[in-house]
Design a protein around this motif. Structure first.
Motif, short mmCIF file in Angstrom:
data_model
loop_
_atom_site.label_atom_id
_atom_site.label_comp_id
_atom_site.label_asym_id
_atom_site.label_seq_id
_atom_site.Cartn_x
_atom_site.Cartn_y
_atom_site.Cartn_z
N ASP A 296 0.82 -1.21 0.00
CA ASP A 296 0.00 0.00 0.00
C ASP A 296 0.85 1.26 0.00
O ASP A 296 0.41 2.31 -0.43
CB ASP A 296 -0.88 0.04 1.26
CG ASP A 296 -2.29 -0.46 0.98
OD1 ASP A 296 -2.47 -1.13 -0.07
OD2 ASP A 296 -3.20 -0.18 1.78
N ILE A 297 2.04 1.15 0.53
CA ILE A 297 2.80 2.35 0.86
C ILE A 297 4.09 2.49 0.07
O ILE A 297 4.44 3.57 -0.38
CB ILE A 297 3.09 2.36 2.38
CG1 ILE A 297 1.76 2.48 3.14
CG2 ILE A 297 4.04 3.51 2.76
CD1 ILE A 297 1.86 2.22 4.61
N THR A 298 4.79 1.40 -0.08
CA THR A 298 6.09 1.48 -0.75
C THR A 298 5.93 1.19 -2.23
O THR A 298 5.03 0.46 -2.62
CB THR A 298 7.09 0.49 -0.14
OG1 THR A 298 6.62 -0.84 -0.37
CG2 THR A 298 7.25 0.71 1.34
N PRO A 299 6.79 1.75 -3.06
CA PRO A 299 6.70 1.45 -4.49
C PRO A 299 7.18 0.03 -4.77
O PRO A 299 7.75 -0.63 -3.91
CB PRO A 299 7.62 2.48 -5.12
CG PRO A 299 8.59 2.85 -4.06
CD PRO A 299 7.87 2.69 -2.76
N PHE A 300 6.95 -0.40 -5.98
CA PHE A 300 7.22 -1.79 -6.37
C PHE A 300 8.70 -2.14 -6.29
O PHE A 300 9.58 -1.35 -6.57
CB PHE A 300 6.73 -2.00 -7.82
CG PHE A 300 6.98 -3.39 -8.35
CD1 PHE A 300 6.03 -4.39 -8.14
CD2 PHE A 300 8.16 -3.71 -9.02
CE1 PHE A 300 6.26 -5.68 -8.61
CE2 PHE A 300 8.39 -4.99 -9.48
CZ PHE A 300 7.44 -5.98 -9.28
N ASP A 301 8.92 -3.38 -5.92
CA ASP A 301 10.25 -3.98 -6.04
C ASP A 301 9.99 -5.44 -6.34
O ASP A 301 9.09 -6.04 -5.76
CB ASP A 301 11.03 -3.84 -4.74
CG ASP A 301 12.50 -4.25 -4.87
OD1 ASP A 301 13.38 -3.39 -4.65
OD2 ASP A 301 12.77 -5.43 -5.19
N LYS A 302 10.78 -6.03 -7.20
CA LYS A 302 10.53 -7.43 -7.56
C LYS A 302 10.69 -8.34 -6.35
O LYS A 302 10.13 -9.43 -6.31
CB LYS A 302 11.42 -7.86 -8.72
CG LYS A 302 12.91 -7.63 -8.50
CD LYS A 302 13.63 -8.88 -8.05
CE LYS A 302 15.11 -8.63 -7.93
NZ LYS A 302 15.79 -9.77 -7.29
N GLY A 303 11.43 -7.86 -5.34
CA GLY A 303 11.59 -8.67 -4.14
C GLY A 303 13.01 -9.14 -3.96
O GLY A 303 13.89 -8.85 -4.76
N ALA A 304 13.20 -9.88 -2.86
CA ALA A 304 14.56 -10.28 -2.50
C ALA A 304 14.90 -11.62 -3.13
O ALA A 304 14.59 -12.67 -2.58
CB ALA A 304 14.68 -10.36 -0.98
N TYR A 305 15.48 -11.58 -4.29
CA TYR A 305 15.99 -12.81 -4.91
C TYR A 305 16.97 -12.46 -6.01
O TYR A 305 17.11 -11.30 -6.37
CB TYR A 305 14.85 -13.70 -5.44
CG TYR A 305 13.91 -13.09 -6.46
CD1 TYR A 305 14.22 -13.12 -7.82
CD2 TYR A 305 12.70 -12.55 -6.07
CE1 TYR A 305 13.35 -12.61 -8.76
CE2 TYR A 305 11.81 -12.04 -7.00
CZ TYR A 305 12.14 -12.07 -8.35
OH TYR A 305 11.27 -11.56 -9.27
N ALA A 306 17.63 -13.51 -6.51
CA ALA A 306 18.62 -13.35 -7.56
C ALA A 306 19.69 -12.33 -7.17
O ALA A 306 20.17 -11.57 -8.01
CB ALA A 306 17.96 -12.97 -8.89
N SER A 307 20.06 -12.32 -5.91
CA SER A 307 21.13 -11.44 -5.44
C SER A 307 20.95 -10.03 -5.96
O SER A 307 21.89 -9.40 -6.41
CB SER A 307 22.49 -11.98 -5.91
OG SER A 307 22.80 -13.17 -5.25
N GLY A 308 19.72 -9.54 -5.91
CA GLY A 308 19.47 -8.29 -6.60
C GLY A 308 19.36 -7.04 -5.75
O GLY A 308 19.35 -5.93 -6.27
N THR A 309 19.24 -7.18 -4.44
CA THR A 309 18.80 -6.03 -3.66
C THR A 309 19.84 -4.92 -3.59
O THR A 309 19.55 -3.77 -3.90
CB THR A 309 18.36 -6.47 -2.26
OG1 THR A 309 17.35 -7.48 -2.40
CG2 THR A 309 17.79 -5.32 -1.47
N THR A 310 21.07 -5.25 -3.19
CA THR A 310 22.08 -4.19 -3.08
C THR A 310 22.29 -3.51 -4.42
O THR A 310 22.33 -2.29 -4.52
CB THR A 310 23.41 -4.78 -2.57
OG1 THR A 310 23.18 -5.39 -1.30
CG2 THR A 310 24.47 -3.70 -2.45
N TYR A 311 22.40 -4.34 -5.45
CA TYR A 311 22.72 -3.82 -6.77
C TYR A 311 21.55 -3.03 -7.37
O TYR A 311 21.70 -1.87 -7.74
CB TYR A 311 23.08 -5.00 -7.68
CG TYR A 311 23.38 -4.62 -9.11
CD1 TYR A 311 24.59 -4.04 -9.47
CD2 TYR A 311 22.43 -4.88 -10.12
CE1 TYR A 311 24.86 -3.71 -10.80
CE2 TYR A 311 22.70 -4.55 -11.43
CZ TYR A 311 23.91 -3.97 -11.77
OH TYR A 311 24.17 -3.64 -13.07
N LEU A 312 20.40 -3.67 -7.41
CA LEU A 312 19.29 -3.08 -8.16
C LEU A 312 18.48 -2.10 -7.30
O LEU A 312 18.28 -0.94 -7.68
CB LEU A 312 18.39 -4.21 -8.69
CG LEU A 312 17.35 -3.79 -9.70
CD1 LEU A 312 18.02 -3.29 -10.97
CD2 LEU A 312 16.42 -4.96 -10.02
#
Lengths: 294, 159, 776
Positions: C534-550
């Motif tokens: 409801d509050i935060t914008p979209f993120d694909k989520g925590a997988y594929a080692s993506g969070t720090t980078y993307l």
């Protein structure tokens, strides 16, 4: 979830006996609860009555008198592990006690509970049998002593009648010239035993083997196995590596591991028993010679 | 057949009516609202539900609540606060010993008993003291570091 | 390397204190009025049709509020894989079906006043099964006449890929770059082996947990332990056939995921029960259910064939992969693809052939698991490298260095394949792997130990060392997207709203650091609010080692936009051109006049004084390429040749994750991955009986390491600078789980001269292999 039940907290042993005489078949005694409550959660047992033994002062003690040790049934593994007396004079019990479970489990689980649960993989029973331990059993018809190896009659089956409980475990003090060893193989540090071995070697002054106990546990049969063959082969002999190796091979023939164990195949248990028995005997012999154990 | 028990929880005396088949874990989480104590396995094999009874770490998932009558129960909420955290809590934060944090309360309580009894434990003693607390995130390295750090600080405090 | 103020510093995790204090932060830590408790009835059979379910007695039980089964829920084919839409996993699952496909498959669900009542109620459900033959061995699953697990007509993929469920064939892809046969011809030596890897459970200490309730507006709130809140919202909306606007997903603190929570495993059932009862409903897996009815790492059978020249040139690689998807196909194709797409670019080789199949069997379904296919492929490749080095008489250190990709180079695999299909062309712009190999070898004492272990001690215990290198590309390029939103508060602090899902990794902290670095503020001034649809914008989520980078890049871009706004206001306040202004220590300073305005003055001006507006920004980042993180691992083992026991004595990991935004947290990721990998290599194992039942669904019987089991682990972070990542950062979550299998296998070989091609390296397996060798 646990079934509905009635709970009692007696303060004396005679109260327990009276209760068991009346409701023995529908009752489970609870001490540490670490096995019982898991069984109850799984619905394997559904006792109508639960009798807590932990509030009975006369069941919890570690006392040395005469030629041995008396351990009260509700003495926890942690108490055994932390007992200076046991660590110094009964190192085999110390080693076996601390090999069991985790700190939390050892804080809760009791020696009596462990024995009565009669898991073939338990760690302390082989050590107790190697020290010729007896269970002091009390019931309506009085008290009786049973050598511990006779107490275990099958997988999770004991010689205890439904109106009886273990009051104490008596352990003989290892005679002069004794050395002991406890060895265990598990997959990790706090695993149930894939195999465990408790050994006592008692030497004559001339160095010959006066008495030996080789006890193998870890699911090598419905109960632990005290090897009579080892006693026949070794007692009266000077113990040297070839004889010990031969004995270990003979001991392995007495084992009948179940093929259904997930921990290891019967083949592995038998193969490794040869190694563990040999190593335990060598270690105990070394300790006997060095006079490390009393 | 419910029964009233009286026990100390985090230093405060408390009376509670419990059923004999109620587990301490559920009473702590639901009746007392202390959710720092976690369900991880229910069979005593992960240590997430560790609490101290009379200062010793035990498994609340395998303890009947009725049996803690007249005993002293300590949970993670009872050893430190925002203003005054326990040195172990402080050390866990500083060394990076908290990843997901789910095992942390039980881990800290096991470590607390260790340090209370043995202020200067060896690395092996630390490992054995927390053998009953599984952690899947950290590899235990920073947890052991944290306990060492707290040990130094607590030892320092005692001198 | 560049120096930063906040990035590169080991600031404490922003949520560490409340967690250490035991605050109520996890999904199950709330109690709602009138909350019902849900339980699921599981299939006792591996393969059966449900002829009938009688729930009459159950429904009549006082305290039962809803019973769900195939008869009363909509049949919506979907995938439980929490992936971006259209999901690259087959639509082969429904909430409840009239067929069960593995022991532990869903049959029915109940919501009741208490857990006790729910459990009682389960026992009253009468199910009539028609038993069907089952298939468990992936090598037999495609045989003519094998039982067809997905015979329903509606299973399908949304994307155009091979799918032949009538033959249990869940996925197939093959590719060839260069000319494999030609490469073989050029080889002086050809090596070929069959490998097998086994099932693994994630063992997050927090089980899957979901609480659903309705808010004041009648919208469904799902508070769940998930790595993918936005995918949960979409997939639950799909299953319940309601619009997404009716659903809000909140991700609280998560007690570990490792891929296991990249799955919509219980949320659909919990939500449906809440819909039916109009009451809050709580559903928490038991530990046993985690082992029987969650997801596992895909076991694989792999055939590797490689060619090498005497001079060390790797002339050809062939990897054939057969992945056991289990009863359903979440992540089956993508994990399978990664055995090539994210594993093989490591190698300097022009001729690569890869053939891969994933098959359905009547076992527990595979899913996402840290490493995601790369772990599986890294095992055969790591062992083959060791064997090739030995064959040509080269030290593995030199052979690995010679045959791995370097900075400025590319691999034909990048373009040929991604996790989801077609890849993207890329050049590796950051790589410190050669330094990782050198420094790792040095700190480990590789040369001395290799020398020393040429002479083994007398007695049954032998020693050995082994190494392996690994890579893991982060993100799914051109698909994965992350975004962030931030606004400025009166005191100059910021709310940073991120869709990214910290599952215990420290992502919230790392993202706060990136934000703070960009605006030159202390981390305390960044109030992170994560993952609430409801509050935060979209993120694909925590997988594929993506969070720090993307997600990190999304945060960086958000901060830069905010910086612009701050400078604009400051320029107006100071009456100086923006170009002369710079941001420093929570203030704007003029390089010309030296004048300074504080952030708190700037924001007050913006909010209250002139041309009022909210300083705020949102930014998104789409992954353009998968940044490559590397590592070199070194293991020292002790092998008891009489018992087969293997003990890892020491382990060194030298890791290139670009800039470590928070070195301590990065180390924590490395250590956690390594220990998970070692425990998987040595002790973790599923046992099934001939009916497909899991025989060891508990921590007592499925052993993961505890503290006394750990070796000495040394982590060395060897920085590189990834120009496409935030402040040079890449990824660190997964890569290090790919080392232990090959490194330990190679070390065992070094110790006893016997190679292990099947995992895990249990005492029994090692002893058997040693005995076979002795019998030769």
């Amino acid at each position: 979830m646990l079934n509905d039940l009635e709970y009692f907290e007696p303060e004396t042993i005679s109260d327990v006996i009276t209760f068991l005489a009346k409701h023995g078949k529908d009752t489970k005694l609870i001490a540490g609860g670490t096995d019982l409550l898991v069984d109850m959660k799984k619905g394997k047992v559904k006792p109508k009555y639960l009798v807590n033994l932990m509030k009975i002062p006369e069941l919890s003690h570690i006392i040395e008198d005469g030629g041995g040790l008396r351990i009260g049934a509700t003495t926890t593994f942690r108490e055994i592990e932390e007992s200076k007396l046991i660590k110094e004079k009964y190192p085999l019990l110390f080693e076996a006690a601390r090999a069991m479970g985790t700190v939390q489990i050892r804080n809760m689980a009791t020696i009596g509970g462990n024995i009565c649960n009669a898991l073939p993989s338990a760690d302390i029973p082989p050590a107790l049998v190697a020290l010729d331990a007896k269970a002091k059993i009390v019931g309506q018809s009085g008290e009786r002593f049973l050598p511990l190896e006779e107490f275990f009659v099958g997988i999770r089956k004991t010689a205890l009648e439904s109106d009886e409980l273990i009051r104490e475990v008596h352990v003989k003090s290892p005679p002069a010239g004794s050395g002991t060893a406890f060895l265990k193989i598990g997959r990790t540090a706090s695993d149930l035993a894939t195999l465990n071995v408790a050994v006592r070697v008692t030497l004559e002054n001339n160095g010959a083997c006066k008495e030996v106990r080789v006890v193998v546990g870890g699911g090598v049969g419905p109960t632990l196995i005290r090897s009579k063959r080892a006693e026949t082969l070794l007692e009266g002999k000077i113990l040297e590596e070839p004889l010990i190796e031969k004995t270990a091979r003979e001991v392995s023939k007495e084992l009948k591991p179940r093929p259904t164990s997930i921990r290891a195949s019967p083949f592995y248990k038998i193969e490794v028993s040869k190694v563990l028995v040999k190593r335990a005997l060598m270690k105990a012999l070394g300790r006997a010679k060095a006079g490390e154990d009393r | 057949m419910k029964k009233e028990i009286e026990f100390t929880i985090n230093g405060k005396s408390r009376k509670l009516t419990v059923k004999p088949n109620e587990l301490l874990l559920n009473v702590i989480r639901e009746d007392l609202g202390l959710t720092g104590t976690k369900y991880g396995c229910g069979t005593g094999e992960c240590g997430a539900c560790t609490v101290l009874i009379d200062e010793e770490p035990v498994l609340s998932c395998l303890t009947l609540a009725i049996t803690v009558d007249k005993k002293k129960v300590t949970t993670i909420e009872g050893i430190g606060t925002d203003e005054n955290p326990h040195p172990l809590q402080q050390a866990f934060v500083e060394t990076g010993a908290v990843q997901c944090g789910f095992c942390t309360p039980g881990m800290i309580l096991s470590a607390k008993t260790l340090l209370d009894k043995n202020p200067n434990p060896t690395e092996d003693e630390i490992k054995r003291a927390i053998e009953g607390n599984l952690c899947r995130c950290t590899g235990y390295i920073k947890i052991i570091e944290a306990i060492k750090l707290a040990s130094v600080r607590m030892g320092g405090r005692r001198k | 390397m560049r120096e930063f103020k906040v990035v590169g510093k080991s600031v404490p995790k922003v949520d560490a204190f409340p967690l250490a204090l035991g605050k109520p932060l996890f999904a199950d830590d709330i109690e709602l009025k009138g909350m019902l408790h849900a339980k699921i009835l599981w299939s006792p059979h591996a393969h059966a049709r449900i002829k009938n379910i009688d729930t009459g007695k159950t429904e009549a039980l006082p305290g039962v509020h809803a019973v769900l089964c195939y008869k009363n829920v909509p049949r919506v084919v979907h995938t439980s894989a929490g992936q971006s839409w259209p999901e690259p996993s087959p639509y082969d699952i429904v909430m409840f079906d009239n067929k069960v496909r593995h022991v532990g498959d869903r049959v029915a669900a109940i919501a009741a006043e208490t857990e006790e009542i729910a459990e009682k109620a389960l026992k009253l459900i009468k199910v009539e099964y028609e038993l069907l033959p089952a298939v468990f061995d992936p090598e037999q699953a495609m045989d003519e006449g094998a039982p067809v697990i997905h015979d329903e007509p509606d299973c399908k993929y949304l994307i155009p890929v091979f799918y032949d469920p009538k033959h249990n064939h869940c996925a197939h892809i093959d590719l060839e770059v260069g000319d494999f046969e030609q490469g073989m011809k050029e080889a002086d030596f050809v090596i070929e082996h069959k490998f097998k890897t086994h099932h693994e459970q994630h063992c997050s200490i927090e089980p899957h947990t979901c609480i659903c309730y309705f808010d004041h507006a009648g919208r469904l709130v799902i508070r769940t332990s998930t790595q993918v809140p936005f995918h949960v919202r979409r997939i639950v909306a799909q299953c319940l056939q309601v619009p997404e606007r009716m659903i809000r997903v909140i991700k609280p603190r998560i007690g570990g995921g490792f891929g296991g929570k990249q799955e919509v495993l219980i949320d659909d059932v919990c939500a449906m029960l809440a819909m039916r009862t109009k009451r809050p409903v709580r559903l928490v897996y038991t530990r046993e259910e985690e082992f029987t009815s969650a997801r596992v790492r895909h076991p694989m059978v792999m055939w590797a064939k490689t060619g090498v020249r005497k001079d060390g040139t790797l002339t050809a690689i062939q990897l054939r992969v057969l992945s056991n998807a289990g009863a359903y196909g979440p992540h089956a194709m993508t994990v399978m693809n990664n055995t090539c797409a994210k594993a093989l670019p490591l190698f300097h080789c022009e001729n690569i052939k890869w053939i891969a199949d994933a098959v359905y069997t009547n076992l527990i379904p595979g899913g996402a698991y840290r490493g995601y296919g790369v772990t599986q492929a890294a095992f055969p490749m790591g062992v083959m490298m060791d064997e090739m080095a030995e064959t040509i008489g080269m030290d593995p250190v030199n052979f690995w260095k010679m045959n791995t990709i370097k900075k400025g180079e590319t691999s034909p695999i990048f373009k040929a394949l991604s996790e989801t299909g077609k890849g993207v062309e890329m050049i590796v712009e950051s790589c410190s792997l050669p330094e990782c190999i050198d420094r790792g070898a040095e700190i480990f004492g590789w040369r001395e130990k290799r020398e020393r272990f040429k002479n083994q001690p007398e007695g049954p215990v032998k020693y050995g060392v082994g190494m392996s290198c690994m890579v893991q590309g982060g993100t799914v390029p051109l698909i994965d997207m992350a975004s962030a939103f931030a606004k400025m508060n009166d005191d100059g602090s910021f709310n940073l709203l991120i869709g990214a899902a910290d599952l215990g990794t420290g992502a919230d902290t790392v993202l706060a650091q990136i934000f703070a670095e960009t605006l030159d503020i202390p981390v305390e001034d960044v109030i992170v609010y994560p993952s609430d649809t409801d509050i935060t914008p979209f993120d694909k989520g925590a997988y594929a080692s993506g969070t720090t980078y993307l997600s990190g890049m999304a945060v960086l871009k958000t901060a830069e936009k905010i910086k612009e706004q701050i400078l604009n206001v400051a320029a107006d306040m100071l009456g100086e051109p923006k170009e002369d202004l710079r941001i420093e220590n929570k203030a704007v300073i003029s390089s010309k006049s030296g004048k300074r305005v504080e952030f708190s003055q700037i924001v007050k001006r913006a909010l209250y004084i002139k041309d009022q507006f909210q300083i705020a920004a949102i930014a998104s980042e789409l992954s353009r390429l998968p940044p490559q993180s590397f590592a070199a691992h070194f293991a020292e083992v002790e092998v008891d040749t009489e018992t087969g026991q293997v003990k890892v004595l020491s382990y060194v990991a030298a890791v290139d994750c670009g800039t470590a935004v928070n070195p301590k947290l990065a180390e924590g990721q490395v250590e956690g991955a390594i220990l998970n990998g070692i425990s998987y290599a040595l002790t973790e194992e599923f046992f099934f009986d001939d009916k497909g039942r899991v025989l060891n669904p508990s921590f007592g019987d499925y052993k993961i390491f505890s503290a006394p089991d750990i070796p000495k682990i040394t982590t060395i972070l060897v920085p590189s600078y990834e120009p496409t990542g935030p402040y040079g950062a890449k990824t660190v979550g997964e890569v290090n789980i790919n080392g232990p299998l090959p490194a330990i296998s190679n070390a065992i070989y070094n110790a006893v001269g016997t190679r292990l091609y099947d995992t895990p390296f249990t005492s029994e397996r090692v002893l058997n292999v040693l005995k076979e060798k002795g019998a030769d």
